[in-house]
Design a protein around this motif. Structure first.
Motif, PDB file in Angstrom:
ATOM      1  N   VAL A   1       0.852  -1.186   0.000  1.00 50.44           N
ATOM      2  CA  VAL A   1       0.000   0.000   0.000  1.00 50.44           C
ATOM      3  C   VAL A   1       0.891   1.239   0.000  1.00 50.44           C
ATOM      4  N   SER A   2       0.732   2.071  -1.022  1.00 47.10           N
ATOM      5  CA  SER A   2       1.486   3.338  -1.132  1.00 47.10           C
ATOM      6  C   SER A   2       2.967   3.141  -0.795  1.00 47.10           C
ATOM      7  N   PRO A   3       3.666   2.290  -1.531  1.00 47.34           N
ATOM      8  CA  PRO A   3       5.062   1.976  -1.190  1.00 47.34           C
ATOM      9  C   PRO A   3       5.996   3.156  -1.407  1.00 47.34           C
ATOM     10  N   ASP A   4       7.096   3.154  -0.649  1.00 43.44           N
ATOM     11  CA  ASP A   4       8.145   4.146  -0.884  1.00 43.44           C
ATOM     12  C   ASP A   4       9.308   3.476  -1.617  1.00 43.44           C
ATOM     13  N   GLU A   5      10.307   4.273  -1.947  1.00 44.65           N
ATOM     14  CA  GLU A   5      11.414   3.764  -2.766  1.00 44.65           C
ATOM     15  C   GLU A   5      12.198   2.661  -2.054  1.00 44.65           C
ATOM     16  N   SER A   6      12.387   2.786  -0.758  1.00 49.65           N
ATOM     17  CA  SER A   6      13.150   1.772  -0.028  1.00 49.65           C
ATOM     18  C   SER A   6      12.405   0.442   0.010  1.00 49.65           C
ATOM     19  N   GLN A   7      11.092   0.491   0.122  1.00 49.11           N
ATOM     20  CA  GLN A   7      10.299  -0.743   0.111  1.00 49.11           C
ATOM     21  C   GLN A   7      10.360  -1.422  -1.256  1.00 49.11           C
ATOM     22  N   ILE A   8      10.276  -0.628  -2.308  1.00 51.05           N
ATOM     23  CA  ILE A   8      10.390  -1.185  -3.666  1.00 51.05           C
ATOM     24  C   ILE A   8      11.751  -1.856  -3.845  1.00 51.05           C
ATOM     25  N   LYS A   9      12.803  -1.219  -3.364  1.00 54.97           N
ATOM     26  CA  LYS A   9      14.155  -1.788  -3.483  1.00 54.97           C
ATOM     27  C   LYS A   9      14.234  -3.127  -2.775  1.00 54.97           C
ATOM     28  N   GLU A  10      13.664  -3.209  -1.578  1.00 54.86           N
ATOM     29  CA  GLU A  10      13.714  -4.457  -0.811  1.00 54.86           C
ATOM     30  C   GLU A  10      12.911  -5.560  -1.491  1.00 54.86           C
ATOM     31  N   ILE A  11      11.742  -5.214  -2.022  1.00 56.51           N
ATOM     32  CA  ILE A  11      10.908  -6.198  -2.721  1.00 56.51           C
ATOM     33  C   ILE A  11      11.652  -6.758  -3.930  1.00 56.51           C
ATOM     34  N   GLN A  12      12.287  -5.880  -4.689  1.00 52.37           N
ATOM     35  CA  GLN A  12      12.892  -6.301  -5.954  1.00 52.37           C
ATOM     36  C   GLN A  12      14.150  -7.147  -5.759  1.00 52.37           C
ATOM     37  N   LYS A  13      14.778  -7.037  -4.624  1.00 54.49           N
ATOM     38  CA  LYS A  13      15.941  -7.892  -4.372  1.00 54.49           C
ATOM     39  C   LYS A  13      15.543  -9.201  -3.692  1.00 54.49           C
ATOM     40  N   SER A  14      14.230  -9.358  -3.430  1.00 62.20           N
ATOM     41  CA  SER A  14      13.757 -10.524  -2.676  1.00 62.20           C
ATOM     42  C   SER A  14      13.175 -11.619  -3.552  1.00 62.20           C
ATOM     43  N   GLY A  15      13.074 -11.387  -4.868  1.00 59.93           N
ATOM     44  CA  GLY A  15      12.696 -12.462  -5.769  1.00 59.93           C
ATOM     45  C   GLY A  15      11.227 -12.589  -6.116  1.00 59.93           C
ATOM     46  N   PHE A  16      10.413 -11.610  -5.765  1.00 64.17           N
ATOM     47  CA  PHE A  16       9.009 -11.657  -6.153  1.00 64.17           C
ATOM     48  C   PHE A  16       8.871 -11.409  -7.655  1.00 64.17           C
ATOM     49  N   ASP A  17       7.780 -11.910  -8.225  1.00 61.73           N
ATOM     50  CA  ASP A  17       7.569 -11.779  -9.672  1.00 61.73           C
ATOM     51  C   ASP A  17       6.797 -10.523 -10.050  1.00 61.73           C
ATOM     52  N   ILE A  18       5.891 -10.079  -9.179  1.00 64.57           N
ATOM     53  CA  ILE A  18       4.961  -8.981  -9.488  1.00 64.57           C
ATOM     54  C   ILE A  18       4.801  -8.122  -8.243  1.00 64.57           C
ATOM     55  N   ILE A  19       4.578  -6.832  -8.434  1.00 62.13           N
ATOM     56  CA  ILE A  19       4.214  -5.938  -7.340  1.00 62.13           C
ATOM     57  C   ILE A  19       2.768  -5.503  -7.532  1.00 62.13           C
ATOM     58  N   GLN A  20       1.945  -5.712  -6.520  1.00 59.42           N
ATOM     59  CA  GLN A  20       0.551  -5.243  -6.556  1.00 59.42           C
ATOM     60  C   GLN A  20       0.446  -4.026  -5.653  1.00 59.42           C
ATOM     61  N   ILE A  21       0.044  -2.899  -6.228  1.00 56.87           N
ATOM     62  CA  ILE A  21       0.078  -1.629  -5.501  1.00 56.87           C
ATOM     63  C   ILE A  21      -1.332  -1.104  -5.264  1.00 56.87           C
ATOM     64  N   HIS A  22      -1.661  -0.934  -3.985  1.00 62.93           N
ATOM     65  CA  HIS A  22      -2.880  -0.260  -3.559  1.00 62.93           C
ATOM     66  C   HIS A  22      -2.492   1.152  -3.103  1.00 62.93           C
ATOM     67  N   GLY A  23      -3.475   2.028  -2.993  1.00 63.80           N
ATOM     68  CA  GLY A  23      -3.180   3.380  -2.508  1.00 63.80           C
ATOM     69  C   GLY A  23      -2.477   4.220  -3.549  1.00 63.80           C
ATOM     70  N   GLU A  24      -1.509   5.012  -3.097  1.00 70.19           N
ATOM     71  CA  GLU A  24      -0.823   5.958  -3.973  1.00 70.19           C
ATOM     72  C   GLU A  24       0.370   5.309  -4.675  1.00 70.19           C
ATOM     73  N   LEU A  25       0.638   5.797  -5.885  1.00 66.14           N
ATOM     74  CA  LEU A  25       1.820   5.372  -6.635  1.00 66.14           C
ATOM     75  C   LEU A  25       2.544   6.632  -7.087  1.00 66.14           C
ATOM     76  N   ASP A  26       3.555   6.991  -6.324  1.00 70.74           N
ATOM     77  CA  ASP A  26       4.330   8.196  -6.604  1.00 70.74           C
ATOM     78  C   ASP A  26       5.153   8.020  -7.876  1.00 70.74           C
ATOM     79  N   GLU A  27       5.321   9.092  -8.621  1.00 71.03           N
ATOM     80  CA  GLU A  27       6.064   9.038  -9.879  1.00 71.03           C
ATOM     81  C   GLU A  27       7.499   8.572  -9.657  1.00 71.03           C
ATOM     82  N   LYS A  28       8.159   9.066  -8.603  1.00 70.25           N
ATOM     83  CA  LYS A  28       9.534   8.653  -8.330  1.00 70.25           C
ATOM     84  C   LYS A  28       9.599   7.171  -7.979  1.00 70.25           C
TER      85      LYS A  28
END
Length: 222
Positions: free
Chosen positions: A69-96
């Motif tokens: 939900v409304s992830p920040d850049e550090s959360q995205i970085k952690e998810i992407q190094k953890s091996g998930f295939d897809i990100i499902q985003i609820h809430g806000e999606l900031d351009e950065k």
């Protein structure tokens, strides 16, 4: 919906005991709620990644989904190094934040009663929104959910008559269960059906409820 029945996503996996249920039923997508302590299904990114890796050992084709939900850049970085295939985003999606994402995105929207009652029809409002999404090539799927995430409440499926989702995978969520999913599939024609609370018992995902749901989905087009 291009196939006989939609694919199946089970969301909110929290423990290893639930993995056998997913394997036994050969589901297609599995969701892990991350960075959202308000949810009883929340797990750490490390926990979710470990469960996802164990699942992949038995079902290499399964798609693992980090639900945030409304992830920040550090959360995205952690998810992407953890091996998930897809990100499902609820809430806000900031351009950065969007610019940092390298994985396919499922973009989730919660259709509230106030949204239904706006002066414009849901169809017109939502088609305008989808046209904006079309310009974002990382968004591969659109999740339509009920008003409160994880609450197990459906939105008005009749509103789907006004919406075209030809350019994205359509993931239908919110209030689905083994008794109503057949009707939902025929009314909404989703590519993927997404369930969490209605396949749970007192100790997490319930084997009997998951099996009943999967059987209902896979018999819907016959």
């Amino acid at each position: 919906m291009s196939q006989e029945y939609p694919k199946i996503k089970i969301c909110g996996i929290t423990k290893g005991e639930e993995l056998k249920i997913l394997i036994d039923n050969q589901v297609d997508y599995v969701g892990f709620v991350l960075f959202y302590p308000k949810s009883k299904r929340n797990v750490t990114c490390e926990q979710g990644a470990a469960l996802a890796a164990r699942l992949k050992e038995n079902m290499p084709y399964v798609q693992t989904v980090a639900v945030v939900v409304s992830p920040d850049e550090s959360q995205i970085k952690e998810i992407q190094k953890s091996g998930f295939d897809i990100i499902q985003i609820h809430g806000e999606l900031d351009e950065k934040v969007y610019q940092k994402i390298k994985l396919p995105i499922f973009r989730a929207f919660h259709l509230t009663n106030s949204f239904h009652q706006e002066e414009k029809s849901l169809g017109n409002d939502f088609q305008n929104l989808l046209r904006q999404i079309d310009e974002l090539d990382k968004i591969k799927g659109v999740v339509l959910d009920g008003e409160s995430p994880g609450a197990g409440q459906p939105f008005d499926w009749g509103k789907m008559r006004d919406i075209s989702l030809t350019n994205h995978l359509f993931i239908l969520a919110g209030g689905l269960n083994s008794e109503n999913v057949n009707q939902a599939i025929h009314m909404c024609q989703p590519d993927i059906v997404d369930v969490s609370s209605h396949v749970e018992g007192e100790q997490g995902k319930d084997a009997c409820k998951v099996k009943q749901f999967v059987q209902a989905v896979r018999s819907a087009g016959r």
